[in-house]
Design an enzyme around this catalytic site. Structure first.
Site, short mmCIF file in Angstrom:
data_model
loop_
_atom_site.label_atom_id
_atom_site.label_comp_id
_atom_site.label_asym_id
_atom_site.label_seq_id
_atom_site.Cartn_x
_atom_site.Cartn_y
_atom_site.Cartn_z
N ASP A 224 43.59 35.07 45.71
CA ASP A 224 42.20 34.63 45.83
C ASP A 224 41.70 35.05 47.21
O ASP A 224 42.20 36.00 47.78
CB ASP A 224 42.09 33.12 45.60
CG ASP A 224 40.75 32.72 44.97
OD1 ASP A 224 39.72 32.94 45.63
OD2 ASP A 224 40.73 32.19 43.86
N HIS A 247 40.90 38.48 47.57
CA HIS A 247 39.47 38.58 47.29
C HIS A 247 38.64 38.74 48.56
O HIS A 247 37.42 38.57 48.52
CB HIS A 247 38.99 37.36 46.50
CG HIS A 247 39.60 37.26 45.13
ND1 HIS A 247 39.28 36.24 44.25
CD2 HIS A 247 40.50 38.04 44.48
CE1 HIS A 247 39.96 36.40 43.12
NE2 HIS A 247 40.72 37.49 43.25
#
Length: 399
Positions: A224, A247
């Site tokens: 993430d 991310h």
């Protein structure tokens, strides 16, 4: 720049060595509580939770500076609550060994945080490996089962001041690796975060409702956001961070709630992104909110095969289901992108998709040079965004 990086690396190493040597030397003069002497077993099998809690209780309760010491070895521990206020303002948790989570992922999931540090001031966490053994829970979630718990954060620092985390390695967290919430003056230096690219919700470091947080000299590989910045984060400094996979560095998502605090005075510089979904990202839901983003500097970054190197997304809705059909109330202003170069994995290397009601204002771009990896020119997209550009500008600015 190489000389500068080398100098900072030398300073970081020297500081870490000095800090560690100081902590070890201080053991001869301060109160020291060794978890082994309180019943912990470094065999990776015996539950040592009670011994760890006993060591913390004594270190926190000491009237003089204290050290909680975890020797070499692997210790299996469940949920740990290190709560203050302590009787002294200088407690060091020196971890030379490794902490291992129980194989039953429900043990940590019920605790919500594997190690929760709360209501403390002047606490240092030095070294160590924390392996949360999160793969079992990730498999449960990927199976589509409705009986999976949310999971636990590996290290949570809540409502605390002057906390330092040096040289910690967090591996395979069930959810977020490190969360800083409701704090002041927290330093996270030389940490390593490791989790697979497809591990769900395993943000590396999350900061919210906190001021004066510093993140330095760290490497984050996760499923993430490498660093996620939530509402109420102010005066945040991020420097010399490696990100990927993951991310990217994200402000948001914002706009989940109407009465939401803003994000102000954020600097992220000398960041290397490699094979990430995003580089520098600001994201907000398309709904009414009092939230805002003001005073952000993204500087001196290298992008390598990054899908969205520079992006503002004010229509954020990752699942594309039940998306709010309003416009974002989050006001974004005074965001500067300076000296950012490298390769984009998508044609649109710069995307500013801002709110129709509150367009982005005061965006500045200086010396941005991004190319599309497929040897075609990269492009930029702007909607409801205003600002200026100077210096090298590839792709051509759409501001």
């Amino acid at each position: 720049m190489k000389m500068t990086n080398h100098f900072l690396l030398v300073i970081t190493i020297a500081t870490t060595i000095l800090f560690t040597e100081t902590a070890v030397a201080a053991a001869r003069y301060n109160a020291t509580y060794n978890v082994d002497k309180l019943g912990a077993k470094p065999d990776g099998k015996t539950d040592s939770t009670k011994a760890f809690m006993a060591a913390w209780s004594r270190a926190c309760g000491s009237e003089k500076p204290a050290i909680m010491y975890v020797p070499l070895g692997t210790y299996m521990v469940g949920g740990l609550l290190f709560s203050g206020p302590c009787k002294n303002g200088n407690v060091t948790v020196q971890i030379d060994g490794a902490l291992k989570a129980p194989s039953n992922y429900y043990v940590l999931a019920k605790a919500e945080s594997w190690l929760l540090l709360q209501h403390v001031e002047g606490v240092n966490i030095v070294g160590g490996v924390m392996d949360a053994n999160g793969a079992g829970l990730w498999d449960c979630k990927s199976s589509g089962s409705k009986n999976c718990p949310d999971g636990a954060t590996t290290l949570s620092i809540f409502n605390s001041k002057k906390v330092n985390v040096y040289g910690l390695t967090s591996v395979n967290s069930q959810m977020f690796h490190i969360v800083v919430n409701g704090c002041r003056d927290v330093r996270v230096v030389g940490v390593t975060v490791e989790a697979p690219w497809n591990s769900p919700n395993t943000d590396g470091i999350h900061v919210q409702l906190s001021t004066g947080v510093t993140i330095l000299d760290s490497k984050i590989s996760t499923g993430d956001d490498c660093v996620s910045i939530g509402p109420g984060a102010t005066n945040l400094w991020i420097e010399n961070v490696g990100c990927g996979p993951g991310h990217g560095i994200s402000i948001g998502s914002l706009g989940k709630d109407f009465d939401e605090q803003g994000v102000k005075n954020v600097t992220a510089k000398r960041v290397n992104f490699k094979n990430t979904d995003n580089g520098f990202r600001i994201k907000s839901w398309a709904r009414s909110s009092k939230g805002f983003v003001d005073g952000v500097l993204f500087q001196n970054a290298v992008m390598t095969n990054v899908q969205n190197p520079i992006i503002i997304d004010q229509n954020y809705c990752p699942t594309h289901k039940n998306c709010p059909k309003e416009v974002s109330g989050v006001k974004i202003s005074h965001v500067k992108y300076q000296d950012i170069h490298g390769t984009s994995a998508t044609e649109v290397a710069v995307k500013f998709d801002c709110s129709k009601k509150y367009p982005c204002k005061g965006i500045k771009m200086q010396d941005v040079n991004l190319s599309f990896t497929k040897q075609a020119p990269a492009s930029a997209y702007c909607a409801n965004a205003g600002g200026t550009c100077s210096g090298v500008m590839k792709p051509t600015s759409c501001l």
